[in-house]
Design a protein around this motif. Structure first.
Motif, PDB file in Angstrom:
ATOM      1  N   ARG A 126      18.751  56.654 -15.119  1.00  0.00           N
ATOM      2  CA  ARG A 126      19.290  57.334 -16.309  1.00  0.00           C
ATOM      3  C   ARG A 126      19.665  56.313 -17.390  1.00  0.00           C
ATOM      4  NH1 ARG A 126      22.588  61.233 -12.556  1.00  0.00           N
ATOM      5  NH2 ARG A 126      21.097  62.927 -12.403  1.00  0.00           N
ATOM      6  N   THR A 127      20.293  55.240 -16.978  1.00  0.00           N
ATOM      7  CA  THR A 127      20.682  54.193 -17.933  1.00  0.00           C
ATOM      8  C   THR A 127      19.456  53.547 -18.544  1.00  0.00           C
ATOM      9  OG1 THR A 127      22.686  53.768 -16.638  1.00  0.00           O
ATOM     10  CG2 THR A 127      21.990  52.033 -18.165  1.00  0.00           C
ATOM     11  N   TRP A 128      18.457  53.253 -17.704  1.00  0.00           N
ATOM     12  CA  TRP A 128      17.219  52.631 -18.188  1.00  0.00           C
ATOM     13  C   TRP A 128      16.535  53.542 -19.206  1.00  0.00           C
ATOM     14  CZ3 TRP A 128      12.099  54.011 -18.185  1.00  0.00           C
ATOM     15  CH2 TRP A 128      11.208  53.012 -18.575  1.00  0.00           C
ATOM     16  N   MET A 129      16.424  54.841 -18.890  1.00  0.00           N
ATOM     17  CA  MET A 129      15.750  55.778 -19.793  1.00  0.00           C
ATOM     18  C   MET A 129      16.505  55.910 -21.111  1.00  0.00           C
ATOM     19  SD  MET A 129      13.058  57.553 -20.269  1.00  0.00           S
ATOM     20  CE  MET A 129      12.278  57.966 -18.739  1.00  0.00           C
ATOM     21  N   ALA A 130      17.807  55.967 -21.060  1.00  0.00           N
ATOM     22  CA  ALA A 130      18.596  56.046 -22.299  1.00  0.00           C
ATOM     23  C   ALA A 130      18.357  54.810 -23.156  1.00  0.00           C
ATOM     24  CB  ALA A 130      20.089  56.194 -21.967  1.00  0.00           C
ATOM     25  N   ASN A 131      18.299  53.643 -22.540  1.00  0.00           N
ATOM     26  CA  ASN A 131      18.036  52.403 -23.265  1.00  0.00           C
ATOM     27  C   ASN A 131      16.644  52.422 -23.885  1.00  0.00           C
ATOM     28  OD1 ASN A 131      18.881  49.694 -24.066  1.00  0.00           O
ATOM     29  ND2 ASN A 131      17.261  49.025 -22.678  1.00  0.00           N
ATOM     30  N   GLU A 132      15.659  52.919 -23.142  1.00  0.00           N
ATOM     31  CA  GLU A 132      14.283  53.000 -23.662  1.00  0.00           C
ATOM     32  C   GLU A 132      14.199  53.939 -24.867  1.00  0.00           C
ATOM     33  OE1 GLU A 132      11.502  51.075 -22.688  1.00  0.00           O
ATOM     34  OE2 GLU A 132      13.236  50.047 -21.842  1.00  0.00           O
ATOM     35  N   LEU A 133      14.940  55.036 -24.845  1.00  0.00           N
ATOM     36  CA  LEU A 133      14.973  55.950 -25.992  1.00  0.00           C
ATOM     37  C   LEU A 133      15.574  55.254 -27.213  1.00  0.00           C
ATOM     38  CD1 LEU A 133      16.066  59.263 -24.260  1.00  0.00           C
ATOM     39  CD2 LEU A 133      13.852  58.799 -25.340  1.00  0.00           C
ATOM     40  N   PHE A 134      16.624  54.485 -26.993  1.00  0.00           N
ATOM     41  CA  PHE A 134      17.253  53.723 -28.075  1.00  0.00           C
ATOM     42  C   PHE A 134      16.256  52.725 -28.667  1.00  0.00           C
ATOM     43  CE2 PHE A 134      19.441  49.797 -29.317  1.00  0.00           C
ATOM     44  CZ  PHE A 134      20.200  50.275 -30.380  1.00  0.00           C
ATOM     45  N   ILE A 135      15.541  51.989 -27.808  1.00  0.00           N
ATOM     46  CA  ILE A 135      14.563  51.002 -28.267  1.00  0.00           C
ATOM     47  C   ILE A 135      13.451  51.680 -29.076  1.00  0.00           C
ATOM     48  CG2 ILE A 135      12.758  49.404 -27.469  1.00  0.00           C
ATOM     49  CD1 ILE A 135      14.703  48.710 -25.116  1.00  0.00           C
ATOM     50  N   ALA A 136      12.967  52.825 -28.591  1.00  0.00           N
ATOM     51  CA  ALA A 136      11.903  53.549 -29.300  1.00  0.00           C
ATOM     52  C   ALA A 136      12.381  54.004 -30.680  1.00  0.00           C
ATOM     53  CB  ALA A 136      11.437  54.749 -28.477  1.00  0.00           C
ATOM     54  N   LYS A 137      13.611  54.477 -30.751  1.00  0.00           N
ATOM     55  CA  LYS A 137      14.164  54.919 -32.042  1.00  0.00           C
ATOM     56  C   LYS A 137      14.304  53.733 -32.991  1.00  0.00           C
ATOM     57  CE  LYS A 137      16.121  57.934 -34.771  1.00  0.00           C
ATOM     58  NZ  LYS A 137      15.381  59.058 -35.343  1.00  0.00           N
ATOM     59  N   GLN A 138      14.799  52.610 -32.478  1.00  0.00           N
ATOM     60  CA  GLN A 138      14.949  51.415 -33.315  1.00  0.00           C
ATOM     61  C   GLN A 138      13.595  50.946 -33.841  1.00  0.00           C
ATOM     62  OE1 GLN A 138      18.312  51.960 -33.736  1.00  0.00           O
ATOM     63  NE2 GLN A 138      18.136  49.829 -34.298  1.00  0.00           N
ATOM     64  N   ARG A 139      12.572  50.961 -32.995  1.00  0.00           N
ATOM     65  CA  ARG A 139      11.226  50.551 -33.433  1.00  0.00           C
ATOM     66  C   ARG A 139      10.722  51.483 -34.523  1.00  0.00           C
ATOM     67  NH1 ARG A 139       6.490  48.428 -33.892  1.00  0.00           N
ATOM     68  NH2 ARG A 139       4.577  49.406 -33.189  1.00  0.00           N
ATOM     69  N   SER A 140      10.895  52.766 -34.326  1.00  0.00           N
ATOM     70  CA  SER A 140      10.461  53.754 -35.321  1.00  0.00           C
ATOM     71  C   SER A 140      11.147  53.507 -36.665  1.00  0.00           C
ATOM     72  CB  SER A 140      10.783  55.156 -34.800  1.00  0.00           C
ATOM     73  OG  SER A 140      10.501  56.123 -35.748  1.00  0.00           O
ATOM     74  N   LEU A 141      12.433  53.276 -36.636  1.00  0.00           N
ATOM     75  CA  LEU A 141      13.179  53.034 -37.871  1.00  0.00           C
ATOM     76  C   LEU A 141      12.789  51.704 -38.510  1.00  0.00           C
ATOM     77  CD1 LEU A 141      16.725  54.317 -36.868  1.00  0.00           C
ATOM     78  CD2 LEU A 141      15.039  55.451 -38.341  1.00  0.00           C
ATOM     79  N   SER A 142      12.535  50.691 -37.695  1.00  0.00           N
ATOM     80  CA  SER A 142      12.184  49.378 -38.253  1.00  0.00           C
ATOM     81  C   SER A 142      10.845  49.425 -38.983  1.00  0.00           C
ATOM     82  CB  SER A 142      12.170  48.302 -37.168  1.00  0.00           C
ATOM     83  OG  SER A 142      11.021  48.408 -36.352  1.00  0.00           O
ATOM     84  N   MET A 143       9.930  50.277 -38.535  1.00  0.00           N
ATOM     85  CA  MET A 143       8.629  50.398 -39.210  1.00  0.00           C
ATOM     86  C   MET A 143       8.800  50.969 -40.618  1.00  0.00           C
ATOM     87  SD  MET A 143       6.381  49.072 -37.242  1.00  0.00           S
ATOM     88  CE  MET A 143       4.786  49.630 -37.827  1.00  0.00           C
ATOM     89  N   ILE A 144       9.908  51.667 -40.852  1.00  0.00           N
ATOM     90  CA  ILE A 144      10.174  52.275 -42.156  1.00  0.00           C
ATOM     91  C   ILE A 144      11.087  51.400 -43.009  1.00  0.00           C
ATOM     92  CG2 ILE A 144      11.233  54.281 -43.307  1.00  0.00           C
ATOM     93  CD1 ILE A 144      10.511  55.859 -40.699  1.00  0.00           C
ATOM     94  N   THR A 145      12.072  50.770 -42.383  1.00  0.00           N
ATOM     95  CA  THR A 145      13.132  50.105 -43.144  1.00  0.00           C
ATOM     96  C   THR A 145      12.992  48.594 -43.273  1.00  0.00           C
ATOM     97  OG1 THR A 145      14.522  49.896 -41.175  1.00  0.00           O
ATOM     98  CG2 THR A 145      14.804  51.893 -42.517  1.00  0.00           C
ATOM     99  N   LEU A 146      12.176  47.961 -42.434  1.00  0.00           N
ATOM    100  CA  LEU A 146      12.059  46.499 -42.477  1.00  0.00           C
ATOM    101  C   LEU A 146      10.715  46.073 -43.065  1.00  0.00           C
ATOM    102  CD1 LEU A 146      13.456  45.511 -38.947  1.00  0.00           C
ATOM    103  CD2 LEU A 146      14.697  45.680 -41.109  1.00  0.00           C
TER     104      LEU A 146
END
Length: 189
Positions: A126-146
């Motif tokens: 559960r902890t691993w999956m939550a972390n992976e969701l966070f990483i995926a969201k950060q990557r998605s946002l970085s493609m737009i904002t960075l």
């Protein structure tokens, strides 16, 4: 295989020391060669892997038929197509070895048994999956904002092995830039 490798990946305070041996015994060693496909697009994944050594990449073909790198996996990470494995659907992406590698494979059915039997393993998942969701969201946002340069610098910081061992065309594709743009970025740094 040294138990420290598994304990570092399956690091969760709820997993008892005595339970690690059962977790370790549930994995089998797989050696792979550079360019070998580990996960085939269109096939349902029946296992996931722990990376002892090597660099791997996931990719998909876009609407123009161009291959796009969607992710990188390094030593001491989990190599997985989560959607395919857990939803029991065909993988959209392929995962390929960029270098020779050593993996530790755990079959889906065995994972399910451990997941239901060992509470700490379930909590780790559960902890691993939550972390992976966070990483995926950060990557998605970085493609737009960075900027492309900022994304490259983040990749250098987060996954230096990728910068050292992966062909530029795959890195450029992952960053959403052309090979020429990436070469320019690298020269400016």
């Amino acid at each position: 295989m040294d138990s420290i490798f598994f304990e570092n990946i399956y690091n969760h305070p709820s997993i008892l020391k005595s339970e690690y041996q059962e977790i370790i015994n549930s994995h089998s060693k797989v050696e792979c060669s550079k360019n070998q496909t580990i996960v085939h697009s269109g096939s349902v994944c029946n296992a996931y892997y722990l990376i002892e050594r090597g660099v791997f990449r996931s990719s998909i073909y876009n609407y123009n038929g161009d291959e796009v790198t969607t992710g990188f996996f390094n030593t001491h990470e989990v190599l997985i197509d989560s959607s395919s494995l857990f939803q029991r659907i065909p993988a959209l992406e392929s995962i390929q070895a960029v270098t020779d590698g050593v993996l530790w494979k755990i079959e889906y059915e065995i994972f399910q048994e451990l997941f239901h039997k060992i509470e700490g393993f379930r909590e780790w998942g559960r902890t691993w999956m939550a972390n992976e969701l966070f990483i995926a969201k950060q990557r998605s946002l970085s493609m737009i904002t960075l900027t492309a340069t900022e994304r490259y610098l983040n990749l250098m910081k987060e996954k230096p092995q990728v910068i050292k061992q992966v062909p530029l065309k795959h890195i450029a594709s992952y960053l959403g830039v052309t090979d020429t743009s990436l070469s320019r970025i690298r020269k400016e740094l």
